[in-house]
Design an enzyme around this catalytic site. Sequence first.
Site, PDB file in Angstrom:
ATOM      1  N   ASP A 133      -1.780   5.403  17.463  1.00  0.00           N
ATOM      2  CA  ASP A 133      -2.297   4.045  17.643  1.00  0.00           C
ATOM      3  C   ASP A 133      -1.410   3.359  18.677  1.00  0.00           C
ATOM      4  O   ASP A 133      -0.626   4.024  19.367  1.00  0.00           O
ATOM      5  CB  ASP A 133      -2.333   3.290  16.309  1.00  0.00           C
ATOM      6  CG  ASP A 133      -0.947   3.036  15.744  1.00  0.00           C
ATOM      7  OD1 ASP A 133       0.038   3.571  16.305  1.00  0.00           O
ATOM      8  OD2 ASP A 133      -0.831   2.296  14.758  1.00  0.00           O
ATOM      9  N   TRP A 153       0.825  -1.227   0.000  1.00  0.00           N
ATOM     10  CA  TRP A 153       0.000   0.000   0.000  1.00  0.00           C
ATOM     11  C   TRP A 153       0.853   1.269   0.000  1.00  0.00           C
ATOM     12  O   TRP A 153       0.333   2.365   0.055  1.00  0.00           O
ATOM     13  CB  TRP A 153      -0.965   0.014   1.186  1.00  0.00           C
ATOM     14  CG  TRP A 153      -0.333  -0.363   2.482  1.00  0.00           C
ATOM     15  CD1 TRP A 153       0.273   0.475   3.374  1.00  0.00           C
ATOM     16  CD2 TRP A 153      -0.249  -1.672   3.043  1.00  0.00           C
ATOM     17  NE1 TRP A 153       0.728  -0.224   4.443  1.00  0.00           N
ATOM     18  CE2 TRP A 153       0.427  -1.541   4.277  1.00  0.00           C
ATOM     19  CE3 TRP A 153      -0.680  -2.944   2.637  1.00  0.00           C
ATOM     20  CZ2 TRP A 153       0.691  -2.637   5.101  1.00  0.00           C
ATOM     21  CZ3 TRP A 153      -0.419  -4.022   3.456  1.00  0.00           C
ATOM     22  CH2 TRP A 153       0.259  -3.871   4.660  1.00  0.00           C
ATOM     23  N   ARG A 154       2.171   1.085  -0.056  1.00  0.00           N
ATOM     24  CA  ARG A 154       3.038   2.274  -0.103  1.00  0.00           C
ATOM     25  C   ARG A 154       3.500   2.600  -1.517  1.00  0.00           C
ATOM     26  O   ARG A 154       4.310   3.500  -1.710  1.00  0.00           O
ATOM     27  CB  ARG A 154       4.249   2.073   0.808  1.00  0.00           C
ATOM     28  CG  ARG A 154       3.846   2.039   2.261  1.00  0.00           C
ATOM     29  CD  ARG A 154       5.039   1.943   3.183  1.00  0.00           C
ATOM     30  NE  ARG A 154       4.587   2.051   4.568  1.00  0.00           N
ATOM     31  CZ  ARG A 154       5.373   1.936   5.618  1.00  0.00           C
ATOM     32  NH1 ARG A 154       6.663   1.709   5.450  1.00  0.00           N
ATOM     33  NH2 ARG A 154       4.874   2.047   6.824  1.00  0.00           N
ATOM     34  N   GLU A 211       4.479   7.481   8.886  1.00  0.00           N
ATOM     35  CA  GLU A 211       4.921   6.119   8.542  1.00  0.00           C
ATOM     36  C   GLU A 211       6.222   5.765   9.255  1.00  0.00           C
ATOM     37  O   GLU A 211       6.434   4.614   9.641  1.00  0.00           O
ATOM     38  CB  GLU A 211       5.110   5.983   7.027  1.00  0.00           C
ATOM     39  CG  GLU A 211       3.797   5.724   6.339  1.00  0.00           C
ATOM     40  CD  GLU A 211       3.921   5.471   4.853  1.00  0.00           C
ATOM     41  OE1 GLU A 211       2.950   4.959   4.280  1.00  0.00           O
ATOM     42  OE2 GLU A 211       4.970   5.791   4.253  1.00  0.00           O
ATOM     43  N   TYR A 244      -7.555   8.100  14.518  1.00  0.00           N
ATOM     44  CA  TYR A 244      -6.319   7.537  13.968  1.00  0.00           C
ATOM     45  C   TYR A 244      -6.442   7.360  12.444  1.00  0.00           C
ATOM     46  O   TYR A 244      -5.582   7.793  11.672  1.00  0.00           O
ATOM     47  CB  TYR A 244      -5.982   6.166  14.621  1.00  0.00           C
ATOM     48  CG  TYR A 244      -4.936   5.453  13.802  1.00  0.00           C
ATOM     49  CD1 TYR A 244      -3.591   5.779  13.950  1.00  0.00           C
ATOM     50  CD2 TYR A 244      -5.276   4.535  12.802  1.00  0.00           C
ATOM     51  CE1 TYR A 244      -2.616   5.208  13.152  1.00  0.00           C
ATOM     52  CE2 TYR A 244      -4.318   3.961  11.994  1.00  0.00           C
ATOM     53  CZ  TYR A 244      -2.987   4.300  12.177  1.00  0.00           C
ATOM     54  OH  TYR A 244      -2.035   3.746  11.367  1.00  0.00           O
ATOM     55  N   CYS A 263      18.209   2.380  17.681  1.00  0.00           N
ATOM     56  CA  CYS A 263      17.113   3.365  17.648  1.00  0.00           C
ATOM     57  C   CYS A 263      17.639   4.782  17.413  1.00  0.00           C
ATOM     58  O   CYS A 263      18.528   5.250  18.135  1.00  0.00           O
ATOM     59  CB  CYS A 263      16.331   3.311  18.960  1.00  0.00           C
ATOM     60  SG  CYS A 263      14.974   4.493  18.948  1.00  0.00           S
ATOM     61  N   LEU A 313     -10.139 -12.314   8.962  1.00  0.00           N
ATOM     62  CA  LEU A 313      -9.424 -11.131   9.476  1.00  0.00           C
ATOM     63  C   LEU A 313      -9.978 -10.685  10.832  1.00  0.00           C
ATOM     64  O   LEU A 313      -9.318  -9.958  11.557  1.00  0.00           O
ATOM     65  CB  LEU A 313      -9.553  -9.949   8.502  1.00  0.00           C
ATOM     66  CG  LEU A 313      -8.482  -9.755   7.442  1.00  0.00           C
ATOM     67  CD1 LEU A 313      -8.755  -8.486   6.654  1.00  0.00           C
ATOM     68  CD2 LEU A 313      -7.091  -9.674   8.061  1.00  0.00           C
ATOM     69  N   THR A 361      -4.982  -5.710  13.016  1.00  0.00           N
ATOM     70  CA  THR A 361      -4.331  -6.893  12.444  1.00  0.00           C
ATOM     71  C   THR A 361      -2.897  -6.548  12.034  1.00  0.00           C
ATOM     72  O   THR A 361      -2.630  -5.443  11.574  1.00  0.00           O
ATOM     73  CB  THR A 361      -5.155  -7.381  11.216  1.00  0.00           C
ATOM     74  OG1 THR A 361      -6.532  -7.430  11.595  1.00  0.00           O
ATOM     75  CG2 THR A 361      -4.736  -8.752  10.764  1.00  0.00           C
ATOM     76  N   GLU A 365      -5.393   0.914   5.883  1.00  0.00           N
ATOM     77  CA  GLU A 365      -5.561   1.390   7.258  1.00  0.00           C
ATOM     78  C   GLU A 365      -6.721   0.686   7.953  1.00  0.00           C
ATOM     79  O   GLU A 365      -6.675   0.447   9.151  1.00  0.00           O
ATOM     80  CB  GLU A 365      -5.753   2.910   7.290  1.00  0.00           C
ATOM     81  CG  GLU A 365      -4.516   3.688   6.881  1.00  0.00           C
ATOM     82  CD  GLU A 365      -3.273   3.314   7.685  1.00  0.00           C
ATOM     83  OE1 GLU A 365      -3.399   2.918   8.855  1.00  0.00           O
ATOM     84  OE2 GLU A 365      -2.161   3.396   7.126  1.00  0.00           O
TER      85      GLU A 365
HETATM   86  N1  ADE Z   1      -0.043   0.068  10.677  1.00  0.00           N
HETATM   87  C1  ADE Z   1      -1.088   0.881  10.488  1.00  0.00           C
HETATM   88  N2  ADE Z   1      -0.982   1.550   9.336  1.00  0.00           N
HETATM   89  C2  ADE Z   1       0.163   1.137   8.750  1.00  0.00           C
HETATM   90  C3  ADE Z   1       0.815   1.443   7.537  1.00  0.00           C
HETATM   91  N3  ADE Z   1       0.305   2.314   6.690  1.00  0.00           N
HETATM   92  N4  ADE Z   1       1.995   0.830   7.280  1.00  0.00           N
HETATM   93  C4  ADE Z   1       2.490  -0.051   8.165  1.00  0.00           C
HETATM   94  N5  ADE Z   1       1.924  -0.384   9.301  1.00  0.00           N
HETATM   95  C5  ADE Z   1       0.760   0.201   9.615  1.00  0.00           C
END
Ligand code: ADE
Length: 395
Positions: free
Chosen positions: A149, A34-35, A193, A131, A213, A91, A54, A48
Amino acid sequence: MLVPPGATLADFPIAAFQSALLHWFKDNKRALPWREEPRAPYHVWLAETMLQQTQVGTVIPYYERWLQRFPTLESLADAPLDDVLKQWEGLGYYSRARNFHQAAQYVVREYAGDIPDTVDQLLKLPGIGRYTAGAIASLAFKVDAPILDGNVSRVLSRVTALAQDFRSPASVVALWDLSARLVPSGHAGEFNEALMDLGATVCTPKAPNCAVCPLVSLCIAYAKGAPESYPVRARKAKTPHRDIATAFIRDATGCVLMAQRPVNGLLGGLWEFPGGEVALDAMGAPGTPSGAISQYADMAAQLTKIIRATTGLQLQISSDDFRGQVKHAFTHFRITRHVAIVSLTEPMPRVTPSDANINVKWVKPEEIGDLALTRSDQKILDLARAALDHPDCLL
Ligand code: ADE
């Protein structure tokens, strides 16, 4: 160390945090489906929604299958709820799927299919809380919106060594406020992100990897020598437990009786083997030596009544019909489903529930898989298959 122990959230070194985190993210960003750029708001919203309760690893195959079945917001809005729930099957937290479906229909109707780009408008859609609105606005539309979150709360509670329960109303207000002040103008999506990835891969719940870190020099929990003791959690009351008796009923042709859960409740619209909540008396739970016999006799009587009311079948269930238990945990309670397996000698007797809102039907064994079943009903199906393990059992 830039922040002395005892510093308050108001003194927090915002600029140092932003630059350390964004710098780290350049080299450590996770490549997730999704990126992919350019970001489609529908894809961001879907991800999201699936990621609300999950883990990323579980979501990826669901996300990809979903987009094959519903490639556009319009195709989702047009689909029957049963198909939507089927794609979501496994899910959990099915209200996410029902709300997403309703929200897609709303966006198609009210916004001609263009997903709104402000937090306030997004918050009006079913299933979208603060969120998710912040995540969609910042990731899909580059709005300077914060997120908070579980992952982000953990990171911020640690760097500030937040002393109170991080879920208390005062902590939630303080953490949202800090998250909002941290968002670097014009870079909210990337920054949010980065927070998610740091929480998921470095600042993990049990064994944070402080050696790598980027925020270690700002982190008060680290300076105190006990990062894993944050976030602070007040003790929780024990989760309540319910006993549910369930009947797996086969007719003479092998068809199985299924009931649909009311659309507006928990697991609404999903299919299950019929049954209901039962009260166990104080004689001990089934499965314990003292409780086994009397409890199952009593439970058989209660299940007989429930099946008559919900399906109209005049069955007599006996204690010998109980063949196993399935346990399942929801967020606020746990259930044990006690499973009776009943084989009828006639084909598909008429089913007439006492309540017109209850939907029950006989389903061919090979078609059970087409229905959206709850997680515990899938386990019951496995249990029944094992119990009916016989050469001509079709299940
Ligand atoms: N957790 C919630 N949203 C996320 C995202 N966009 N990418 C990775 N982890 C997530």
